[in-house]
Write an enzyme that holds these catalytic residues in place. Structure first.
Site, PDB file in Angstrom:
ATOM      1  N   ALA A  63       0.869  -1.174   0.000  1.00  0.00           N
ATOM      2  CA  ALA A  63       0.000   0.000   0.000  1.00  0.00           C
ATOM      3  C   ALA A  63       0.906   1.224   0.000  1.00  0.00           C
ATOM      4  O   ALA A  63       2.092   1.119   0.305  1.00  0.00           O
ATOM      5  CB  ALA A  63      -0.867  -0.013   1.250  1.00  0.00           C
ATOM      6  N   GLY A 102       0.622  -5.101   0.889  1.00  0.00           N
ATOM      7  CA  GLY A 102      -0.599  -5.104   0.100  1.00  0.00           C
ATOM      8  C   GLY A 102      -0.389  -5.703  -1.284  1.00  0.00           C
ATOM      9  O   GLY A 102      -1.329  -6.230  -1.889  1.00  0.00           O
ATOM     10  N   GLU A 105      -0.846  -9.265  -0.840  1.00  0.00           N
ATOM     11  CA  GLU A 105      -2.272  -9.526  -0.599  1.00  0.00           C
ATOM     12  C   GLU A 105      -3.072  -9.478  -1.901  1.00  0.00           C
ATOM     13  O   GLU A 105      -3.991 -10.273  -2.107  1.00  0.00           O
ATOM     14  CB  GLU A 105      -2.815  -8.502   0.406  1.00  0.00           C
ATOM     15  CG  GLU A 105      -2.175  -8.693   1.772  1.00  0.00           C
ATOM     16  CD  GLU A 105      -2.618  -7.634   2.760  1.00  0.00           C
ATOM     17  OE1 GLU A 105      -2.204  -6.477   2.578  1.00  0.00           O
ATOM     18  OE2 GLU A 105      -3.373  -7.961   3.682  1.00  0.00           O
ATOM     19  N   GLU A 125       4.388  -5.577   7.090  1.00  0.00           N
ATOM     20  CA  GLU A 125       3.549  -4.605   7.806  1.00  0.00           C
ATOM     21  C   GLU A 125       3.942  -4.449   9.269  1.00  0.00           C
ATOM     22  O   GLU A 125       3.892  -3.362   9.831  1.00  0.00           O
ATOM     23  CB  GLU A 125       2.068  -5.004   7.714  1.00  0.00           C
ATOM     24  CG  GLU A 125       1.409  -4.692   6.382  1.00  0.00           C
ATOM     25  CD  GLU A 125       1.570  -5.795   5.347  1.00  0.00           C
ATOM     26  OE1 GLU A 125       2.454  -6.675   5.521  1.00  0.00           O
ATOM     27  OE2 GLU A 125       0.828  -5.777   4.353  1.00  0.00           O
TER      28      GLU A 125
END
Ligand code: 3H9
Length: 698
Positions: A63, A102, A105, A125
């Protein structure tokens, strides 16, 4: 802004390309573009397979960290991942580069994952104080099992494609490019020669083993470390929820935990640390300035520092000639290099082959003339101005044109050193931290005459050595050591006022430091700052408060761990010190000699004064223009002085504590000792304008 997502369709295959340099971070524009492109492909009756691929150097590395803490913009990453995971058509993720956070993911939402050789995958993270918040805590344990999933999420460390294949995290490592391999797979599927399951079909085929799952959860919980960092515990909760809750509730559980964590001060500080490190390495004034090429280096002085620097240079493939004054000193210096290598091999940080390769690049000499072909010469002789200026005067004569001449000195003025040469433009300070082979921080000290390309070379060298560079102006001690000295001074005042070294160390460990200031002194040796104090004694203002407890310990032969005793006692061969009543007696005697009546000093006061002293010294570095910005100061303290990363550094911690509060405390303390505690000018300026230190980083 250019389109961050491109789509193409050929023979039933939709290829969606993500293109958001440099690391394809999954920011709002990219998410919007991807959602639109995916919806179009999903509803296009001509499309039967969807391939996701990234342009540039990597698949999304996560992200966009800079969006955290701001109002979220739709579509959120979990929604995007849910849409892809719910696709009725097979989706292939073609991975390359660093598939992180992310980004991983997003890949987990696809039914099939193919990775190019050299790809690394991970969920870092936790190092940002958060958890994988786009389905990672739910999809990953279902795919590869709870134990390895927890291992990946709690360590935050990436794994290689081959290991990911073993774990079942990816389905194949391609021969060449992942996009081409995904294309071949899609065509084989369309020709009926291969199967391509959707994510839902694959999930339906999996049956978790509840006993193994819960046992992995229990052992991860038992191994939890720092209770001040909530993310690891919440990751484990989420993995447990992935087994115990219905799927939708599991995702909702993860989302709630993510939103809670992202707003904690710890996550804010860890994000700041991540961005501050990258900001420190970026020097906009050097854009377009070429760094000089470094193939061969010389290191003058084979003491512990010189040997450590030689090892760091060798590790980056730079040939090193070590120069010492005679054969005996040279042999000792080379032996130090060999010992550092030996320990690294023992600890598994260096392969024997890499050591052999490094050793091929080493040579030794007893005259500076041996350095006439060096591109970089690093002076690491003892802190003696006459000796250093002599070395630089000689180097000015001997070194080839455009060689970079670097000094490691932190107490001899770099401008005076530069003036001793005929070429001050080539002179720079490279302030390494001991052990130089391992410590991350490199202060790049820019003198009055240092040429921009020499500064650019310093930063490029730091990157090559795997270090974090912070720019500093010329002053005694530079950034890290000046703040360390202020911190120690403030603690010494409290020591004389009534605190014990053990109370101070415990309070600062509780603040988050791995060790307290007196443990630190014992570790590095009390004799080094003692020698420095004696050197500076003539320049010391007699009106300033001077605590002589450290001197008394040194006079009693208590030089630290290496002497078996310092502030602590080290029984035969022990590295962990024990408290020593003799030290308390010595301190009590010193208080008495000074007429100080001991008072009770609490842990909260110790921590407040430590932070106020560090932040005020940082503020002075800004007043004086020595540090470029507050975040550089934070980086110097995180990478060089073990300041707790989850507090972000002293300037970030000061912002979090409140500038007004700290400034007022400084004023109070200044009534006891004006010269030390007087608030730097910048406090008033920031407070008056409603600003924080963070505002100065932009
Ligand atoms: C996450 O994904 C949360 C999700 O689970 C849940 C969401 C709901 N964002 O490091 P470099 C920039 S959390 C924004 O010098 P390298 C960086 O600032 C995220 N920017 O290169 C720099 O900018 P500049 C999990 C980012 O080759 C430039 O890219 N992911 C991000 O040495 C180059 O970076 C991570 O924690 C980002 N995520 O290393 C991965 N990442 O040029 C973090 C990088 O303006 N990233 N930038 O200075 C890394 O570990 C390294 O950057 C990477 C490349 C290994 C990718």
């Amino acid at each position: 802004m250019a389109d961050q997502v491109r789509s193409a369709r050929t023979e039933g295959i939709a290829t969606i390309t993500l293109d958001n340099p440099p690391v394809n971070a999954l920011g709002a524009d990219l998410r919007r573009g991807l959602m639109a492109a995916f919806d179009k492909a999903a509803t296009d009756p001509e499309v039967r397979v969807i391939i996701l691929v990234a342009a540039g150097r990597t698949w999304p590395a996560g992200a966009d960290v800079r969006e955290f803490g701001k109002p979220p913009e739709a579509p959120l990453l979990p929604e995007l991942c849910a849409a892809i995971a719910g696709s009725a058509k097979p989706v292939i993720a073609a991975l390359h580069g660093t598939v992180l956070g992310g980004g991983l993911e997003l890949a987990l939402a696809a039914g099939v994952r193919v990775a190019a050789p050299g790809t690394t995958l991970g969920l870092p993270e936790v190092s940002l104080g958060i958890l994988p918040g786009a389905g990672g805590t739910q999809r990953l344990p279902r795919l590869i099992g709870a134990k390895p999933a927890l291992g990946l999420m709690l360590s935050g460390l990436p794994i290689a494609a081959a290991r990911a294949l073993d774990l079942g995290l990816i389905d194949a490592v391609s021969d060449g490019g992942a996009a081409e391999a995904a294309g071949r797979l899609a065509r084989a599927y369309l020709a009926g020669a291969a199967e391509l399951p959707t994510a839902a079909e694959r999930a339906a085929g999996r049956k978790p083993d509840p006993e193994a799952w819960l046992s992995a959860v229990a052992s991860a919980r038992a191994g939890l470390g720092n209770p001040r960092l909530p993310a690891p515990g919440r990751i484990i909760d989420c993995v447990e929820a992935a087994l115990l809750l219905p799927e939708d509730e599991g995702f909702a559980f993860e989302r709630t935990a993510f939103v809670e964590l992202v707003e904690t001060p710890e996550a804010g500080a860890l994000r700041h640390a991540f961005l501050a490190e990258r900001h420190a390495m970026r020097q906009p004034d050097l854009d377009g300035v070429p760094a000089r090429e470094i193939h061969r280096a010389g290191v003058v002085g084979g003491g512990q520092m010189g040997a450590g620097i030689a090892v760091a240079l060798l590790g980056a493939g730079i040939a090193v000639t070590l120069v010492e004054r005679d054969q005996t000193a040279l042999a000792a210096g080379l032996a130090r290099v060999a010992t550092i290598h030996e320990r690294a091999v023992e600890k598994g940080r260096l392969t024997p082959e890499a050591r052999e390769a490094a050793w091929e690049l080493v040579s030794g000499a007893t005259v500076l003339d041996a350095l006439e072909t060096a591109d970089l010469i690093v002076e690491a002789v003892s802190e003696d101005e006459a000796l250093k200026t002599q070395v630089f005067a000689d180097l000015g004569r001997i070194a080839k044109r455009h060689a970079v001449l670097a000094s490691t000195s932190s107490s001899v003025d770099l401008n005076r050193i530069a003036a001793a040469t005929s070429r001050p433009e080539d002179v720079i300070g490279l302030h390494f931290f001991a052990p130089a082979s391992a410590m991350k921080l490199l202060e790049v000290v820019v003198g009055a005459g240092t040429a921009p390309e020499v500064v650019a070379t310093g930063f490029a060298l730091a990157k090559r050595l795997g270090k974090i560079a912070v720019r500093s102006g010329v002053c005694d001690g530079f950034i890290g050591n000046r703040i360390l000295t202020a911190y120690r001074t403030a603690m010494d005042f409290l020591l004389e006022d009534g605190a014990s070294p053990y109370e101070i160390d415990a309070a600062m460990r509780d603040f988050g430091f791995p060790f307290g200031p007196y443990q630190g002194l014992d570790l590095t040796g009390l004799d080094i700052p003692w020698a420095r104090r004696r050197r500076l004694s003539l320049r010391r203002d007699p009106a300033r408060r001077y605590v002589a407890i450290g001197d008394r310990l040194c006079e009693a032969g208590r030089l630290g761990q290496k002497a078996g005793k310092g502030y602590y006692l080290y029984p035969e061969g022990e590295r962990k010190g024990v408290e020593d009543p003799d030290v308390l007696r010595l301190i009590a005697a010193e208080r008495q000699a000074r007429g100080v009546v001991a008072r009770k000093v609490g842990a909260a006061e110790i921590r407040r004064r430590a932070l106020a002293a560090m932040a005020n010294e940082g503020a002075r570095l800004l007043d004086e223009g020595i540090a470029r910005c507050p975040s550089d100061i934070d980086v110097a303290m995180l990478a060089g002085q073990a300041f707790p990363r989850w507090r972000g550094g002293p300037m970030m911690a000061a912002d979090q504590a409140g500038l007004l509060e700290i400034r007022n405390e400084l004023r109070d303390f200044a009534r006891e000792e004006e010269a030390f505690w007087r608030p730097a000018l910048i406090w008033d300026e920031l407070i008056k304008n409603g600003l924080t230190f963070a505002d100065l980083n932009r």
